[in-house]
Design a protein around this motif. Structure first.
Motif, PDB file in Angstrom:
ATOM      1  N   ALA A 126       0.832  -1.207   0.000  1.00  0.00           N
ATOM      2  CA  ALA A 126       0.000   0.000   0.000  1.00  0.00           C
ATOM      3  C   ALA A 126       0.867   1.257   0.000  1.00  0.00           C
ATOM      4  N   ALA A 127       1.949   1.239   0.782  1.00  0.00           N
ATOM      5  CA  ALA A 127       2.830   2.407   0.847  1.00  0.00           C
ATOM      6  C   ALA A 127       3.530   2.649  -0.481  1.00  0.00           C
ATOM      7  N   SER A 128       3.935   1.578  -1.154  1.00  0.00           N
ATOM      8  CA  SER A 128       4.612   1.764  -2.446  1.00  0.00           C
ATOM      9  C   SER A 128       3.649   2.285  -3.510  1.00  0.00           C
ATOM     10  N   ILE A 129       2.397   1.855  -3.453  1.00  0.00           N
ATOM     11  CA  ILE A 129       1.390   2.388  -4.379  1.00  0.00           C
ATOM     12  C   ILE A 129       1.141   3.859  -4.087  1.00  0.00           C
ATOM     13  N   SER A 130       1.080   4.205  -2.803  1.00  0.00           N
ATOM     14  CA  SER A 130       0.842   5.602  -2.432  1.00  0.00           C
ATOM     15  C   SER A 130       1.977   6.500  -2.914  1.00  0.00           C
ATOM     16  N   ALA A 131       3.197   5.966  -2.966  1.00  0.00           N
ATOM     17  CA  ALA A 131       4.324   6.774  -3.435  1.00  0.00           C
ATOM     18  C   ALA A 131       4.092   7.242  -4.864  1.00  0.00           C
ATOM     19  N   TYR A 132       3.547   6.370  -5.708  1.00  0.00           N
ATOM     20  CA  TYR A 132       3.277   6.771  -7.094  1.00  0.00           C
ATOM     21  C   TYR A 132       2.123   7.765  -7.164  1.00  0.00           C
ATOM     22  N   ILE A 133       1.133   7.586  -6.291  1.00  0.00           N
ATOM     23  CA  ILE A 133       0.027   8.550  -6.248  1.00  0.00           C
ATOM     24  C   ILE A 133       0.561   9.938  -5.925  1.00  0.00           C
ATOM     25  N   PHE A 134       1.431  10.025  -4.924  1.00  0.00           N
ATOM     26  CA  PHE A 134       1.981  11.326  -4.532  1.00  0.00           C
ATOM     27  C   PHE A 134       2.880  11.906  -5.615  1.00  0.00           C
ATOM     28  N   LEU A 135       3.665  11.038  -6.258  1.00  0.00           N
ATOM     29  CA  LEU A 135       4.538  11.524  -7.333  1.00  0.00           C
ATOM     30  C   LEU A 135       3.704  12.082  -8.484  1.00  0.00           C
ATOM     31  N   THR A 136       2.615  11.398  -8.815  1.00  0.00           N
ATOM     32  CA  THR A 136       1.719  11.883  -9.874  1.00  0.00           C
ATOM     33  C   THR A 136       1.157  13.250  -9.524  1.00  0.00           C
ATOM     34  N   LEU A 138       2.445  15.432  -7.467  1.00  0.00           N
ATOM     35  CA  LEU A 138       3.533  16.408  -7.467  1.00  0.00           C
ATOM     36  C   LEU A 138       3.856  16.881  -8.878  1.00  0.00           C
ATOM     37  N   PHE A 139       3.958  15.956  -9.815  1.00  0.00           N
ATOM     38  CA  PHE A 139       4.250  16.330 -11.197  1.00  0.00           C
ATOM     39  C   PHE A 139       3.120  17.161 -11.789  1.00  0.00           C
ATOM     40  N   HIS A 140       1.881  16.863 -11.382  1.00  0.00           N
ATOM     41  CA  HIS A 140       0.738  17.635 -11.880  1.00  0.00           C
ATOM     42  C   HIS A 140       0.805  19.081 -11.385  1.00  0.00           C
ATOM     43  N   VAL A 141       1.106  19.265 -10.111  1.00  0.00           N
ATOM     44  CA  VAL A 141       1.199  20.617  -9.541  1.00  0.00           C
ATOM     45  C   VAL A 141       2.313  21.411 -10.204  1.00  0.00           C
ATOM     46  N   LEU A 142       3.424  20.740 -10.497  1.00  0.00           N
ATOM     47  CA  LEU A 142       4.570  21.420 -11.098  1.00  0.00           C
ATOM     48  C   LEU A 142       4.468  21.543 -12.622  1.00  0.00           C
ATOM     49  N   GLY A 143       3.396  20.978 -13.194  1.00  0.00           N
ATOM     50  CA  GLY A 143       3.225  21.051 -14.642  1.00  0.00           C
ATOM     51  C   GLY A 143       4.190  20.178 -15.414  1.00  0.00           C
ATOM     52  N   LEU A 144       4.593  19.065 -14.815  1.00  0.00           N
ATOM     53  CA  LEU A 144       5.588  18.183 -15.438  1.00  0.00           C
ATOM     54  C   LEU A 144       5.003  16.816 -15.794  1.00  0.00           C
ATOM     55  N   GLU A 145       3.706  16.789 -16.101  1.00  0.00           N
ATOM     56  CA  GLU A 145       3.035  15.509 -16.332  1.00  0.00           C
ATOM     57  C   GLU A 145       3.722  14.657 -17.389  1.00  0.00           C
ATOM     58  N   ARG A 146       4.242  15.289 -18.435  1.00  0.00           N
ATOM     59  CA  ARG A 146       4.824  14.509 -19.535  1.00  0.00           C
ATOM     60  C   ARG A 146       6.140  13.833 -19.131  1.00  0.00           C
ATOM     61  N   TRP A 147       6.701  14.274 -17.995  1.00  0.00           N
ATOM     62  CA  TRP A 147       7.937  13.659 -17.513  1.00  0.00           C
ATOM     63  C   TRP A 147       7.681  12.574 -16.464  1.00  0.00           C
ATOM     64  N   LEU A 148       6.414  12.344 -16.153  1.00  0.00           N
ATOM     65  CA  LEU A 148       6.080  11.340 -15.150  1.00  0.00           C
ATOM     66  C   LEU A 148       6.456   9.945 -15.654  1.00  0.00           C
ATOM     67  N   VAL A 305       3.704  19.206   0.295  1.00  0.00           N
ATOM     68  CA  VAL A 305       3.030  18.072   0.926  1.00  0.00           C
ATOM     69  C   VAL A 305       3.252  16.797   0.121  1.00  0.00           C
ATOM     70  N   TYR A 306       3.096  16.883  -1.192  1.00  0.00           N
ATOM     71  CA  TYR A 306       3.283  15.703  -2.036  1.00  0.00           C
ATOM     72  C   TYR A 306       4.707  15.174  -1.937  1.00  0.00           C
TER      73      TYR A 306
END
Length: 479
Positions: A126-136, A138-148, A305-306
């Protein structure tokens, strides 16, 4: 294939089996109290509650989320007291398998270990899945979706890094986990304080009027509230590697449960306060704390936070792998799982085979979970893992008074602590079944029961195929 006790007719202390087998030993007397409690704090990963876990609790309990956490805190403090009774009397790697086996017999002990293995494994998943949720996020907030990075690539790299840390040195893992969690917790506390100060008042009559809270939903959310705490007991799995374990382990268990409980109750209350009791903004959100900061006009805080939550996810996963590896190590020494799990690396003095097995299994399940929505996959893994913890917590509360009674040390206080712990844990387990959660969560208790039945079948196979080994187990447990 045989245990040492089969060639030595003299009884031995129960923890001797952990140190036998070709002289291979875990790195004893190596962890300070700070490093020991670091295992529990990292395994709890308190940052994940405001960052993600709280969303499913609020979705069920609404304004009563803080009360769900308060009830869970009280229950787990009693559990911690019972664990402390056992930890003061034993220094055992894989603790719960042997704690419970000594008092209730080899079969309950095996099922306790079986439950705890699933608990740590699925909490780490569950924690490893949550890490990807948070990374997603974070990239969305920073406008870096294409680098995800793709989900599979990220998880492969993430778990390989976990494996590298856990394989090499438990001291490195404990220090790293505590440092990362302390950093992320500091960020959450500071931002929460800013939000509350900006609102101007700490009082919320809607949350504090108990008669208006949805008590049925409060109890329904208890299983998920308990999930926020799971791992508080994991420092016991390092008992063979801790300094002065009979003192440091009980302290670490009780302190980690108490401190985390206060944090969870306060955070749940403050987050709902910050959104003017609009619980729907938090419930079911993949980024509940970010929703709170946006509502308070602090959009800049979302990225922080992310990032902090991603760090916490790593610390939690690492702590879970460390814990489950020690469980497998102990069970492997008794052939309840393959005996290779009981091997210790000659250089790093870590249970390297068990660490590798845990990482391979976790990666497999994490990749299969890609078929579901990330938040759903997180919820399924978290809930399933929690049933394993609750089962062992319940058994521990039964065993602690029994052990005191056999030692002629049982006091009214010790008996009351055990009874209250049993009642509260039984209540949480019952509430998760009687108050039927939505599908497919409603299936998870029965899947867990089937998993326990599989463990019972495996025990039967051992008793038929390796009766001498089983005899050795009984001799060790009775000693």
């Amino acid at each position: 294939m045989l245990l040492d006790s089969q060639t030595d007719t003299q009884p031995r202390p129960s923890n001797a089996s952990n140190d036998s087998n070709s002289g291979e030993r875990l790195r004893g007397n190596s962890l300070s109290f700070v490093e020991t409690i670091g295992q529990s704090i990292a395994n709890i990963a308190p940052t994940l509650t405001p960052a993600l876990n709280i969303s499913v609790v609020v979705a069920i309990a609404g304004l009563g989320a803080w009360l769900s956490y308060l009830i869970a805190t009280i229950g787990l403090i009693f559990v911690a007291a019972n664990i402390g009774v056992l930890a003061r009397r034993n220094t055992l790697a894989g603790s719960y398998f042997l704690y419970i086996g000594r008092s209730l017999g080899a079969l309950p002990g095996m099922l306790a270990g079986w439950s705890m293995v699933s608990a740590y494994l699925f909490t780490g998943i569950a924690a490893s899945i949550s890490a990807y949720i948070f990374l997603t996020d974070l990239f969305h907030v920073l406008g870096l979706e294409r680098w995800l990075p793709a989900y599979a690539i990220f998880e492969l790299g993430f778990i390989c890094l976990i494996w590298t840390c856990a394989y090499r040195d438990v001291r490195l893992s404990s220090r790293l986990g505590l440092a990362l969690e302390a950093l992320s917790l500091t960020v959450i506390v500071v931002i929460t304080a800013i939000v509350v100060i900006k609102r101007g008042s700490i009082l919320d009559s809607n949350q504090l009027q108990l008669q208006h809270l949805p008590m049925g939903r409060v109890t329904s959310a208890l299983t998920l509230a308990v999930f926020s705490f799971v791992g508080f007991e994991s420092s016991t799995t390092l008992a063979r590697e801790a300094r002065n374990p009979l003192r440091s382990i009980p302290r670490a268990v009780i302190l980690s449960a108490t401190i985390s409980g206060v944090f969870f109750v306060a955070t749940a209350y403050c987050m709902i306060l910050a959104v003017d009791d609009r619980a729907s903004l938090i419930g079911g959100s993949t980024s509940p704390f970010a929703a709170v900061t946006r509502y308070a006009g602090l959009s800049w805080a979302a990225a922080v936070v992310y990032c902090s939550a991603s760090i916490s996810s790593f610390a939690c996963t690492l702590a879970c792998v460390n814990a489950v590896a020690r469980m497998l190590f102990s069970m492997g020494r008794y052939q309840f799982v393959h005996r290779s799990m009981g091997k210790v690396h000659h250089r790093y003095q870590s249970p390297h085979v068990a660490v590798s097995a845990a990482c391979v299994f976790s990666l497999t399940i994490v990749l299969i979970a890609a078929r579901a929505a990330p938040l759903d996959a997180f919820g399924y893994a978290a809930t399933f893992g929690t049933f394993g913890f609750l089962t062992v917590y319940l058994l521990t509360c039964i065993v602690a008074p029994l052990e005191l009674f056999r030692a002629h040390e049982l006091s009214p206080r010790g008996l009351a602590t055990g009874i209250v712990g049993v009642v509260l844990m039984a209540f949480v387990l019952t509430a998760s079944v009687v108050t039927v959660p939505p599908y497919p969560y409603s299936l998870l208790p029965y899947i867990f029961i089937a998993y326990l039945a599989l463990g019972g079948i495996w025990y039967g196979a051992i008793s038929v195929n390796f009766p001498d080994a089983l005899k050795g187990i009984h001799e060790d447990l009775e000693a």
